[in-house]
Design a protein around this motif. Structure first.
Motif, PDB file in Angstrom:
ATOM      1  N   ALA A  86       0.845  -1.202   0.000  1.00  0.00           N
ATOM      2  CA  ALA A  86       0.000   0.000   0.000  1.00  0.00           C
ATOM      3  C   ALA A  86       0.881   1.253   0.000  1.00  0.00           C
ATOM      4  O   ALA A  86       0.533   2.281  -0.599  1.00  0.00           O
ATOM      5  N   GLY A  87       2.023   1.153   0.646  1.00  0.00           N
ATOM      6  CA  GLY A  87       2.970   2.272   0.653  1.00  0.00           C
ATOM      7  C   GLY A  87       3.536   2.524  -0.734  1.00  0.00           C
ATOM      8  O   GLY A  87       3.703   3.665  -1.163  1.00  0.00           O
ATOM      9  N   HIS A  88       3.808   1.443  -1.465  1.00  0.00           N
ATOM     10  CA  HIS A  88       4.333   1.608  -2.830  1.00  0.00           C
ATOM     11  C   HIS A  88       3.272   2.205  -3.750  1.00  0.00           C
ATOM     12  O   HIS A  88       3.576   3.048  -4.592  1.00  0.00           O
ATOM     13  N   THR A  89       2.018   1.767  -3.550  1.00  0.00           N
ATOM     14  CA  THR A  89       0.923   2.336  -4.355  1.00  0.00           C
ATOM     15  C   THR A  89       0.818   3.838  -4.095  1.00  0.00           C
ATOM     16  O   THR A  89       0.714   4.642  -5.038  1.00  0.00           O
ATOM     17  N   ALA A  90       0.868   4.228  -2.813  1.00  0.00           N
ATOM     18  CA  ALA A  90       0.802   5.658  -2.471  1.00  0.00           C
ATOM     19  C   ALA A  90       2.019   6.396  -3.028  1.00  0.00           C
ATOM     20  O   ALA A  90       1.919   7.546  -3.461  1.00  0.00           O
ATOM     21  N   GLY A  91       3.157   5.730  -3.036  1.00  0.00           N
ATOM     22  CA  GLY A  91       4.382   6.351  -3.559  1.00  0.00           C
ATOM     23  C   GLY A  91       4.289   6.627  -5.050  1.00  0.00           C
ATOM     24  O   GLY A  91       4.748   7.659  -5.534  1.00  0.00           O
ATOM     25  N   GLU A  92       3.654   5.721  -5.782  1.00  0.00           N
ATOM     26  CA  GLU A  92       3.501   5.921  -7.232  1.00  0.00           C
ATOM     27  C   GLU A  92       2.585   7.113  -7.481  1.00  0.00           C
ATOM     28  O   GLU A  92       2.810   7.917  -8.385  1.00  0.00           O
ATOM     29  N   GLU A  93       1.547   7.253  -6.651  1.00  0.00           N
ATOM     30  CA  GLU A  93       0.634   8.400  -6.809  1.00  0.00           C
ATOM     31  C   GLU A  93       1.343   9.705  -6.471  1.00  0.00           C
ATOM     32  O   GLU A  93       1.159  10.728  -7.144  1.00  0.00           O
ATOM     33  N   SER A  94       2.169   9.651  -5.437  1.00  0.00           N
ATOM     34  CA  SER A  94       2.938  10.839  -5.068  1.00  0.00           C
ATOM     35  C   SER A  94       3.867  11.240  -6.222  1.00  0.00           C
ATOM     36  O   SER A  94       3.997  12.436  -6.546  1.00  0.00           O
ATOM     37  N   LEU A  95       4.462  10.240  -6.867  1.00  0.00           N
ATOM     38  CA  LEU A  95       5.345  10.537  -8.000  1.00  0.00           C
ATOM     39  C   LEU A  95       4.576  11.221  -9.128  1.00  0.00           C
ATOM     40  O   LEU A  95       5.050  12.210  -9.702  1.00  0.00           O
ATOM     41  N   ALA A  96       3.371  10.717  -9.415  1.00  0.00           N
ATOM     42  CA  ALA A  96       2.567  11.345 -10.480  1.00  0.00           C
ATOM     43  C   ALA A  96       2.315  12.821 -10.143  1.00  0.00           C
ATOM     44  O   ALA A  96       2.386  13.692 -11.025  1.00  0.00           O
ATOM     45  N   ASP A 108       4.432  11.183   1.243  1.00  0.00           N
ATOM     46  CA  ASP A 108       4.017  12.499   1.742  1.00  0.00           C
ATOM     47  C   ASP A 108       4.778  13.648   1.094  1.00  0.00           C
ATOM     48  O   ASP A 108       4.504  14.814   1.361  1.00  0.00           O
ATOM     49  N   PHE A 109       5.781  13.334   0.266  1.00  0.00           N
ATOM     50  CA  PHE A 109       6.589  14.378  -0.380  1.00  0.00           C
ATOM     51  C   PHE A 109       5.686  15.152  -1.337  1.00  0.00           C
ATOM     52  O   PHE A 109       5.002  14.559  -2.167  1.00  0.00           O
ATOM     53  N   ASP A 110       5.671  16.486  -1.208  1.00  0.00           N
ATOM     54  CA  ASP A 110       4.749  17.260  -2.048  1.00  0.00           C
ATOM     55  C   ASP A 110       5.444  18.475  -2.675  1.00  0.00           C
ATOM     56  O   ASP A 110       6.661  18.638  -2.563  1.00  0.00           O
ATOM     57  N   ALA A 111       4.649  19.319  -3.316  1.00  0.00           N
ATOM     58  CA  ALA A 111       5.200  20.462  -4.048  1.00  0.00           C
ATOM     59  C   ALA A 111       5.923  21.450  -3.119  1.00  0.00           C
ATOM     60  O   ALA A 111       6.861  22.125  -3.550  1.00  0.00           O
ATOM     61  N   VAL A 112       5.497  21.511  -1.858  1.00  0.00           N
ATOM     62  CA  VAL A 112       6.173  22.402  -0.898  1.00  0.00           C
ATOM     63  C   VAL A 112       7.609  21.908  -0.662  1.00  0.00           C
ATOM     64  O   VAL A 112       8.563  22.693  -0.649  1.00  0.00           O
ATOM     65  N   ASP A 113       7.753  20.588  -0.518  1.00  0.00           N
ATOM     66  CA  ASP A 113       9.098  20.002  -0.361  1.00  0.00           C
ATOM     67  C   ASP A 113       9.917  20.206  -1.626  1.00  0.00           C
ATOM     68  O   ASP A 113      11.114  20.501  -1.566  1.00  0.00           O
TER      69      ASP A 113
END
Ligand code: IPE
Ligand code: IPE
Ligand code: MG
Length: 222
Positions: A28-38, A207-212
């Motif tokens: 589930a963490g990898h799935t969330a990571g792929e979405e974060s990458l997009a 959790d890495f986002d545009a602010v980071d």
């Protein structure tokens, strides 16, 4: 505004810990990571980033449990399948890793096909270049480059060695990001990060986002 075109590279770490904290399986963490990458691809394509290079899967990651590896491979198929999104953002897909036809390469055929198709279907785009490092390890890249340089009988110079990297056109990295509190390079782009700033953050990749991203880019300004 500084109009310098930047190369941002990311070691996307902490998917497993992100999931564990939520009582979820690592997958589930990898799935969330792929979405974060997009999301980060979209955000970066709207900033002064001309190259975004991400560490998707390393030559060392194959020893992980088979089910986890299979899940991560499926997510790469998904990532390389985001053609319409990539085209909307004028992003050109690129890949670095052990060449499919060389001994040692472990990329399965269906991932090879997804990579080839994404490169082909986005090659007309003139915006940011998204390079995914898959089955990538810097030591393999540099050893292969050194072998090829020797075989070519060229003089051993940095410029000549650079010519034999997986992608000789990748510019030097301006800022290297590593998430999730680790301050290691883990065999990523050892040649290309020669003069890079390094942005370490405690936040896990999902959790890495545009602010980071902006904070990492800001490091290149001083
Ligand atoms: C990064 O997250 C993804 C890959 C290496 C493929 P991890 O899976 O390494 O997550 P942690 O480090 O165990 O939290
Ligand atoms: C680095 O993360 C590789 C990727 C992000 C794909 P790892 O989680 O595999 O790195 P180590 O093993 O902790 O150094
Ligand atoms: Mg990790």
């Amino acid at each position: 505004m500084n109009s310098k075109q930047l190369h941002v590279a990311c070691i996307m770490d902490g998917n497993g810990r992100w999931a564990r904290k939520r009582g979820l399986p690592r997958t589930a963490g990898h799935t969330a990571g792929e979405e974060s990458l997009a999301d980060i691809v979209r955000a970066a394509s709207k900033r002064e980033v001309s190259y975004l290079t991400v560490f998707g899967f390393s030559t060392e990651n194959w020893v992980r449990p088979r089910a986890e590896v299979r899940h991560i491979l499926g997510l790469h198929k998904k990532l390389f399948g985001r053609i319409s999104e990539l085209n909307e953002n004028n992003v050109r897909v690129n890949w670095i890793g052990r060449p499919f036809d060389e001994p040692g390469s472990r990329t399965p055929l269906y991932v090879q096909r997804a990579i080839r198709k994404a490169i082909e279907d986005t090659k007309q785009n003139s915006g940011m270049v998204l390079t995914v490092a898959f089955d990538y390890g810097s030591r393999s890249e540099l050893t292969r480059a050194a072998k090829m340089l020797v075989a070519s009988n060229s003089e051993l110079t940095p410029a000549n060695l650079q010519n034999f990297l997986y992608d000789a056109s990748l510019p030097p990295v301006d800022v290297l990001v590593r998430t999730s509190g680790e301050s290691r390079i883990s065999n990523f782009l050892l040649w290309q990060i020669n003069a890079a700033k390094i942005y370490f953050t405690e936040r896990p990749w999902p959790d890495f986002d545009a602010v980071d991203l902006d904070a990492a880019i800001a490091l290149t300004k001083n």
